[in-house]
Motif scaffolding. Structure first.
Motif, mmCIF file in Angstrom:
data_model
loop_
_atom_site.group_PDB
_atom_site.id
_atom_site.type_symbol
_atom_site.label_atom_id
_atom_site.label_comp_id
_atom_site.label_asym_id
_atom_site.label_seq_id
_atom_site.Cartn_x
_atom_site.Cartn_y
_atom_site.Cartn_z
ATOM 1 N N ASP A 82 -22.625 -11.837 -40.099
ATOM 2 C CA ASP A 82 -24.157 -11.692 -40.164
ATOM 3 C C ASP A 82 -24.774 -10.544 -40.332
ATOM 4 O O ASP A 82 -23.911 -9.628 -40.468
ATOM 5 N N TRP A 86 -22.728 -6.845 -40.465
ATOM 6 C CA TRP A 86 -22.895 -6.413 -41.629
ATOM 7 C C TRP A 86 -23.276 -5.242 -41.917
ATOM 8 O O TRP A 86 -22.945 -4.184 -42.299
ATOM 9 N N THR A 236 -33.209 -12.983 -39.960
ATOM 10 C CA THR A 236 -32.433 -13.718 -39.123
ATOM 11 C C THR A 236 -32.550 -14.291 -38.070
ATOM 12 O O THR A 236 -33.748 -13.622 -37.267
ATOM 13 N N GLU A 238 -31.170 -13.615 -35.202
ATOM 14 C CA GLU A 238 -30.693 -12.564 -34.421
ATOM 15 C C GLU A 238 -31.931 -11.587 -34.219
ATOM 16 O O GLU A 238 -32.267 -10.839 -33.357
ATOM 17 N N LEU A 298 -25.366 -14.129 -46.384
ATOM 18 C CA LEU A 298 -25.376 -13.641 -45.202
ATOM 19 C C LEU A 298 -25.639 -14.873 -44.111
ATOM 20 O O LEU A 298 -25.617 -14.703 -42.710
ATOM 21 N N GLY A 299 -25.625 -16.050 -44.715
ATOM 22 C CA GLY A 299 -25.775 -17.014 -43.729
ATOM 23 C C GLY A 299 -27.071 -17.074 -42.793
ATOM 24 O O GLY A 299 -27.104 -17.553 -41.926
ATOM 25 N N ALA A 300 -27.942 -16.517 -43.561
ATOM 26 C CA ALA A 300 -29.318 -16.442 -42.926
ATOM 27 C C ALA A 300 -30.123 -17.349 -42.779
ATOM 28 O O ALA A 300 -31.015 -17.711 -41.902
ATOM 29 N N SER A 324 -25.420 -7.412 -50.429
ATOM 30 C CA SER A 324 -25.245 -8.815 -49.868
ATOM 31 C C SER A 324 -25.715 -9.762 -50.886
ATOM 32 O O SER A 324 -25.827 -10.888 -50.708
#
Ligand SMILES: [Zn+2]
Length: 448
Positions: A82, A86, A236, A238, A298-300, A324
Motif C-alpha cells: 500500500d 511503498w 488512501t 490510511e 497501489l490498491g488505493a 506506481s
C-alpha cells in the motif's frame, strides 16, 4: 496576416475540444508560426507547407497534471505494497538522487510521454537530499532538449519520522531553505503568459510529510509570486486515518483550514472524497489530477470523477510517478479513466470524448492555462496526430472513439508550438535508444 511560416495539416479527423466539442470528419488545421491560425473543413486555405494526414485523427496535445519523473529509476519495486509501505521502502532508495540521475530519468519519462501524445508535462519533485543541487534545472534542461513544455515544481518535505511524519529525518528540509530555493527557481525559470515553455509551481508533498506551517507559508509565497499550488490529497484510507489522528480532521477539512481550497490549487488523486468534499472543491474552484492507473496499482481505490465533473470541478489526468504507474503513457491513461469511471458508475459514466477532454482541455484548466488544451484560432499549435490505419482500428467506423477504446498507441506526429518533436512515431530531437541506454546506466545506482 501571418506570424511566420504556415503549415496546413489536411485530410484527417479534427477533434478540437472547444466548448461545443466541434469535430470535423474530414478537416484541416492551419498553423502559423507557433500558434493555430484556423481550423475547419471544406475549402482549404493557402499555406507554405501542406502535410497529408491520410485519415489520421488530430487531437490537442495531451496535458499531464501529475508525475514524478525521477521515479523511472525505481520501477517495479514494493510490488504488493500500500502507499505508506511503498513510500517507506522507496524513500531511502530515492535519497541517492542527484542531478545526473535526474536528467537521465527526466529524459526517459518525458520521451515516453511525448511518444504517447503529451505536449505539456507537470512534474512534482519533492526529494531533495542535502547538498544535491540542480535537480529541477536538470529536468527543465531535458524538457527543453526534447521540445515539450514543462511545469516543474519545487516540492518539499519538512515533517520527518521523529516529528510524526512518514519520511526519514535525513530527507526533510528546513522551512526557510525550502521557501528561499522556491523563490530562486521561480525567478530563474518561470515564464508567465501565453506560450510558456517552462513554468514553476509550488508543491509541498502531502499532509503526512509536510508541516501545516510550511503548507501555509508555501501558499503565501505562491500567491505573492502568482504561481499555482499543488499537493497530494486523499489518496488512501490510511492517509485519512493519519489525518484524523494527527490533525483531528479529514484531509479536505485540513486543507481548507490551511487556506488550500482555492482556484489556484490542484490536488493529486482525491480518491476518498465525500459528497461534502466534492461540494467544497466545486465552491472554491480547487482542481484535481486524476491518476487512475497509479490508484489501481497501489490498491488505493477509484476517484469519484463523474461526480466531480457533474459538480463542475476542474479535473485533468496524470500518469503519476513511474514507481506506481510503471508506464508513462498519457493516452493510455485516457482509456484507463474511461474504464474506471465505468467500473464505478456503469457504462454511461464516461464517453470516449469525455475521456479525451480530461486529458486535454481538462488538464489545461487544471494548470490554469488557456493557451493550450484545444484546437482553436489563437491557441498554441500543440497537436497530437494519431494514425488510424493500423491493425487495432480496423472495423472502427468512429475513429475517435476507436482510438480511445484501443489505446494505448504511439503518436505518429507531435507538434509543440508549431514545431514537430515526434515524426513517424520517433523523437525528432533525440534518439530513444540512446536515452534508454543512458537511463539503464544511471538506474544501476538505485538497484535494490
Ligand atoms: Zn504522486
Amino acid at each position: 496576416m501571418t506570424n511566420g511560416k504556415t503549415t496546413l495539416y489536411r485530410g484527417g479527423a479534427i477533434v478540437t475540444m472547444d466548448d461545443a466539442g466541434t469535430e470535423h470528419e474530414q478537416g484541416w488545421v492551419l498553423v502559423d508560426g507557433t500558434t493555430i491560425a484556423d481550423v475547419g473543413a471544406g475549402v482549404e486555405p493557402e499555406a507554405d507547407t501542406r502535410v497529408e494526414l491520410e485519415g489520421a485523427v488530430v487531437t490537442p496535445g495531451l496535458v499531464n497534471t501529475h508525475h514524478h519523473l525521477y521515479q523511472t529509476l525505481t520501477r517495479a519495486r514494493a510490488q504488493q505494497a500500500d502507499l505508506f509501505t511503498w513510500l517507506r521502502e522507496l524513500y531511502p532508495v530515492w535519497s541517492r538522487i542527484d542531478a545526473e540521475a535526474e536528467y537521465a530519468a527526466a529524459r526517459t519519462g518525458l520521451a515516453e510521454l511525448a511518444l504517447s501524445g503529451c505536449t505539456t508535462v507537470f512534474d512534482h519533485h519533492y526529494v531533495f537530499p542535502h547538498g544535491r543541487e540542480g535537480l529541477i534545472e536538470a529536468e527543465v534542461q531535458a524538457a527543453r532538449e526534447l521540445g515539450v513544455r514543462i511545469v516543474a515544481s519545487r516540492g518539499s518535505m519538512d515533517l520527518g519520522v521523529s516529528d510524526g511524519g512518514l519520511p526519514p529525518d535525513e530527507l526533510v528540509e528546513e522551512l526557510d531553505a525550502v521557501l528561499a530555493e522556491t523563490e530562486r527557481l521561480a525567478s530563474a525559470l518561470h515564464e508567465p503568459g501565453p506560450g510558456a515553455r517552462v513554468q514553476l509551481a509550488v508543491a509541498p508533498c502531502s499532509p503526512f510529510s509536510v508541516t501545516g506551517r510550511l503548507m501555509e507559508e508555501s501558499a503565501a509565497l505562491a500567491r505573492r509570486l502568482e504561481l499555482s499550488l499543488h499537493t497530494h490529497l486523499a489518496e488512501t484510507v490510511e492517509e485519512e486515518a493519519y489525518c484524523l489522528e494527527l490533525h483531528g480532521c479529514r484531509p479536505v477539512e485540513y486543507l481548507e483550514r490551511l487556506g488550500w481550497l482555492a482556484d489556484d490549487v490542484w490536488c493529486a488523486h482525491c480518491v476518498h472524497l465525500s459528497a461534502d468534499d466534492i461540494a467544497r472543491f466545486a465552491a472554491t474552484g480547487t482542481g484535481v489530477a486524476h491518476c487512475p492507473t497509479s490508484n489501481l496499482r497501489l490498491g488505493a481505490g477509484v476517484a469519484p470523477v463523474r461526480a466531480l465533473l457533474d459538480a463542475d470541478v476542474r479535473v485533468g489526468l496524470g500518469v503519476d510517478g513511474s514507481a506506481s504507474n510503471e508506464r508513462g503513457d498519457l493516452f493510455g491513461e485516457v482509456k484507463q479513466a474511461l474504464l474506471v469511471a465505468r467500473g464505478r458508475g456503469g457504462p454511461t459514466a464516461m464517453s470516449a470524448r469525455d475521456a479525451i477532454r480530461l486529458g486535454t482541455r481538462g488538464g489545461a484548466t487544471v494548470l490554469r492555462r488557456d493557451d493550450i488544451g484545444s484546437l482553436e484560432p489563437g491557441k498554441q499549435a500543440d497537436l497530437a496526430i494519431w494514425r488510424t490505419d493500423g491493425l487495432e482500428l480496423g472495423g472502427a467506423d468512429d475513429r475517435v472513439a476507436g482510438l480511445v477504446f484501443t489505446a494505448p498507441h504511439r503518436v505518429a506526429r507531435l507538434v509543440v508550438g508549431g514545431e514537430e518533436v515526434v515524426r513517424d512515431g520517433a523523437l525528432v530531437r533525440a534518439d530513444e535508444v540512446e536515452i534508454a541506454r543512458a537511463h539503464r546506466v544511471a538506474a544501476r545506482r538505485f538497484a535494490a
